[in-house]
Write a protein that holds these residues in place. Structure first.
Motif, short mmCIF file in Angstrom:
data_model
loop_
_atom_site.label_atom_id
_atom_site.label_comp_id
_atom_site.label_asym_id
_atom_site.label_seq_id
_atom_site.Cartn_x
_atom_site.Cartn_y
_atom_site.Cartn_z
N CYS A 137 -5.50 5.07 8.27
CA CYS A 137 -5.46 3.61 8.28
C CYS A 137 -6.30 3.05 9.41
CB CYS A 137 -4.02 3.12 8.45
SG CYS A 137 -2.93 3.55 7.09
N ARG A 139 -4.32 -1.26 7.43
CA ARG A 139 -4.70 -1.10 6.03
C ARG A 139 -5.27 0.29 5.83
NH1 ARG A 139 -5.07 -6.05 2.88
NH2 ARG A 139 -5.05 -4.48 1.28
N LEU A 185 -10.22 0.21 1.54
CA LEU A 185 -10.55 1.63 1.37
C LEU A 185 -12.05 1.85 1.50
CD1 LEU A 185 -9.33 4.41 0.65
CD2 LEU A 185 -9.84 3.90 -1.73
N GLU A 190 0.83 -1.20 0.00
CA GLU A 190 0.00 0.00 0.00
C GLU A 190 0.87 1.26 0.00
OE1 GLU A 190 -4.17 -1.57 1.90
OE2 GLU A 190 -3.01 -0.16 3.09
N PHE A 226 -5.66 -0.89 -2.36
CA PHE A 226 -6.27 -0.47 -1.10
C PHE A 226 -7.58 -1.23 -0.88
CE2 PHE A 226 -4.29 3.36 -3.14
CZ PHE A 226 -3.07 3.25 -2.49
#
Length: 181
Positions: free
Chosen positions: A74, A80, A120, A38, A117
């Motif tokens: 994140c 993530r 996301l 990422e 991602f």
């Protein structure tokens, strides 16, 4: 002989206790940074959204924690990326000129750059003079299965360029004002 076995057991116990203490206190032993793939994906996006050097914290230092970079948020548990705020990063100083000359400076964004991602949830791309569809490089639809908020306001999208929305199954909020729709 019995004394020797007790001594070995004692040493083993001490070693284990020290190792557990080191692991508990060791900041480099745990993953507190963003995922490497990422971080690399963000660095690939940087040249497209760094007008006026707004993304100075996005550095090409291996192990740099992209979760601490500006405009990035994140998940605190998984590390993530869950939010990317790239609004007004492309042409901020030239926006009045661009709005008067709408077709001169439009650019097309390769949406496949957002595919790394996977978690996301929120993507803010307003005010960046994006003029084409957000399709992947191969022409397929954008598949961000967790995306809930998408802000594309203040760009140059037209009615025939928003078909990519069909691939966003979790979308709850879409902002499109200020486009050529």
């Amino acid at each position: 002989m019995m004394m020797m076995m007790e001594w070995k057991w004692y040493l083993w116990f001490i070693r284990m206790a020290v190792m557990l203490l080191v692991l508990e206190r060791c900041s480099w032993c745990t993953t507190d940074a963003c995922l490497e793939h990422e971080r690399i994906a963000l660095l690939h996006l940087k040249p497209f959204f760094n007008y006026g050097n707004q993304l100075q914290s996005w550095v090409e230092v291996k192990g740099s924690d992209c979760c601490k970079w500006e405009r990035v948020e994140c998940n605190t548990t998984t590390r993530r990326l869950i939010q990317l705020s790239l609004n007004s990063t492309k042409w901020e100083d030239n926006m009045e000129y661009v709005m008067d000359n709408r077709n001169l400076n439009a650019w097309y964004l390769n949406a496949s750059m957002f595919l790394p991602f996977e978690e996301l949830k929120r993507l803010y791309l307003s005010g960046n003079v994006i003029g084409g569809s957000l399709e992947n490089e191969d022409g397929t639809q954008l598949r961000l299965t967790n995306l809930e908020v998408l802000d594309l306001s203040g760009n140059l999208f037209r009615n025939n360029t928003i078909s990519f929305l069909q691939g966003l199954s979790s979308l709850k909020s879409l902002t499109l004002y200020g486009n050529d729709l």
